[in-house]
Design an enzyme around this catalytic site. Structure first.
Site, mmCIF file in Angstrom:
data_model
loop_
_atom_site.group_PDB
_atom_site.id
_atom_site.type_symbol
_atom_site.label_atom_id
_atom_site.label_comp_id
_atom_site.label_asym_id
_atom_site.label_seq_id
_atom_site.Cartn_x
_atom_site.Cartn_y
_atom_site.Cartn_z
ATOM 1 N N GLU A 210 0.797 -1.308 -0.004
ATOM 2 C CA GLU A 210 -0.049 0.045 -0.009
ATOM 3 C C GLU A 210 0.742 1.166 0.000
ATOM 4 O OE1 GLU A 210 -2.663 -0.478 3.422
ATOM 5 O OE2 GLU A 210 -3.650 -2.225 2.487
ATOM 6 N N GLU A 317 -6.000 -10.786 -1.232
ATOM 7 C CA GLU A 317 -6.745 -10.785 -0.101
ATOM 8 C C GLU A 317 -8.459 -10.801 -0.706
ATOM 9 O OE1 GLU A 317 -5.730 -7.495 2.323
ATOM 10 O OE2 GLU A 317 -3.634 -7.843 1.881
HETATM 11 C C1 GLA Z 1 -5.190 -4.714 4.255
HETATM 12 C C2 GLA Z 1 -3.898 -5.553 4.541
HETATM 13 C C3 GLA Z 1 -4.196 -6.743 5.269
HETATM 14 C C4 GLA Z 1 -5.132 -6.648 6.257
HETATM 15 C C5 GLA Z 1 -6.625 -6.019 5.510
HETATM 16 C C6 GLA Z 1 -7.705 -6.070 6.572
HETATM 17 O O1 GLA Z 1 -5.592 -4.822 3.061
HETATM 18 O O2 GLA Z 1 -3.205 -5.689 3.647
HETATM 19 O O3 GLA Z 1 -3.135 -7.304 6.032
HETATM 20 O O4 GLA Z 1 -5.069 -5.978 7.412
HETATM 21 O O5 GLA Z 1 -6.107 -4.760 5.067
HETATM 22 O O6 GLA Z 1 -8.045 -6.987 7.235
#
Ligand code: GLA
Length: 416
Positions: A210, A317
């Site tokens: 990020e 994710e």
């Molecule tokens: C982001 C992070 C993850 C996690 C998610 C929320 O996407 O990369 O590690 O913390 O947020 O659960």
């Protein structure tokens, strides 16, 4: 015969227990075996009991939900008294989840999660001092051992992030901010310890998480200690140090909302600059916290533009909220109440998942892994994010760990 029936009747309830033993259920790792690795984010609880069995049946790669983040691995004197176990609810940490439900993730600026919920160190500490940094390996080791025992591989998540990194990582013993050079040296020590410890089981690392801005006109996230101390240079340095520690592991840049055309432009600009400068980035992780607003075309365009840079693509994710897109605005303009899991909601989620997996299947040659962010609806971090107290239904398995209509719609992409 009667006896045989008796034995069978005894076995049946056990088979039904996981909810997946229905005759038309095909484990996820079977479904996707020709396309990509299939993974799930786990914590200390989801690798035990029925959940653990379900993980073993369905997945071949794991991500630690929190346990391999700097905040979980590092043990700074200034943050936690030595010898005291890390506690939920400390500044920057979500509360410990209760009764199998995840804690609520705090609201974050820009509608993006600052941190996930639950899964921090439990049980005995395993402390280790390496070149001045104190590590607590207990929770991460437990998950890595589970992966090893079950012959699974892992995604390492994550080394460099503006969030879930102790403030003390950026200061010396007296609390003075480190210089850029001192910070890189600390990063080298950190990466060497962590990457080497798990190098037998981890096939890729999210080296930087990020780093991109959410605002038009800005490329980088500037509200980050990394950026504040080093400027954008920290990205290239992080990948170079990671490569020098382990020349064999895949090095990934991971971010959210890369399906959004404006953010995708920023990602392509940044990643191209890194590649052109010879920085060793092997792949890009599209986090994939999606919603119904994400179309097949958006996803297809993102995968292809990123792959065209010579990067492997991973979906890292994956979950699909049944509410509206929360990126950008967060919880502010969202429905505040939990909606019932109506037929309409169920059907739409199933359609969304089918659409996404059709695109992923079509692009399987560019994708090396797909990871769900959570095992089943009951433990998703989206219960509580971005609206506190609101429940969501974003995964393929329901709260009883039974396959949902969304599972069957994904299956229909593979089994005609
Ligand atoms: C982001 C992070 C993850 C996690 C998610 C929320 O996407 O990369 O590690 O913390 O947020 O659960």
């Amino acid at each position: 015969m009667k006896k045989l029936f008796g034995i069978f009747a005894g076995i049946l309830p056990c088979l039904m227990l996981s909810g997946q033993a229905q005759s038309d259920f095909v484990p996820l790792k079977e479904l996707f075996k020709k396309d990509f690795l299939i993974g799930v984010a786990v914590n200390g609880r989801t690798i035990t009991g029925d959940a653990g069995k379900m993980v073993i049946e369905n997945f071949n790669t794991l991500t630690c939900e929190n346990e391999m983040k700097p905040q979980s691995l590092l043990y700074f004197r200034s943050q936690r008294p030595m010898g005291a176990p890390p506690q939920g609810g400390q500044p920057g940490q979500p509360p410990q989840p209760q009764g199998g439900q995840q804690g609520q993730a705090p609201q974050a600026q820009g509608g993006q999660p600052r941190q996930g919920a639950g899964g921090f160190s439990q049980g005995p500490l395993k402390l280790d001092t390496i070149n001045g940094l104190v590590f607590n390996w207990a929770s991460a080791d437990r998950i890595a051992d589970f992966a090893r025992q079950n012959k699974m591989t892992m995604r390492g998540h994550t080394l460099v992030w503006h969030s879930q990194t102790p403030a003390a990582f950026f200061t010396d013993d007296k609390g003075n901010q480190l210089t850029k050079e001192q910070l890189y040296e600390r990063l080298r020590i950190y990466m060497t310890a962590v990457m080497n410890r798990y190098k037998d089981v981890i096939f890729c690392w999210d080296v930087v998480n990020e780093a991109l801005s959410d605002s038009p006109g800005n490329l980088y996230r500037t509200s980050s200690k990394w950026y504040e101390i080093c400027g954008k240079d920290y990205l290239a340095q992080a990948f170079r140090i990671a490569r020098s520690v382990n020349p064999n592991v895949k090095l990934i840049y991971n971010d959210y909302n890369l399906v959004d055309p404006a953010k995708l432009d920023r990602a392509v600009t940044m990643l191209k600059e890194l590649k052109d400068a010879g920085v060793p980035v092997d792949g890009v992780g599209m986090q994939g916290h999606w919603s119904k607003e994400v179309t097949a075309e958006m996803l297809n365009t993102a995968i292809n533009r990123l792959a065209a840079l010579g990067l492997e693509v991973q979906i890292t994710e994956l979950d699909v909220t049944t509410y509206s897109n929360y990126h950008g605005e967060g919880g502010k303009n969202q429905v505040q109440e939990t909606q019932p899991y109506s037929k309409e909601v169920e059907d739409r989620l199933a359609d969304n998942y089918k659409t996404y997996f059709e695109v992923l299947h079509k692009n399987a040659d560019k994708i090396t892994s797909v990871t769900f962010w959570g095992l089943h609806d009951g433990i998703s971090w989206l219960n509580g994010f971005p609206v506190r107290g609101r429940s969501d239904y974003p995964l393929l398995f329901d709260r009883e760990m039974k396959p949902k209509k969304a599972y069957y719609s994904v299956k229909s992409v593979y089994v005609k």
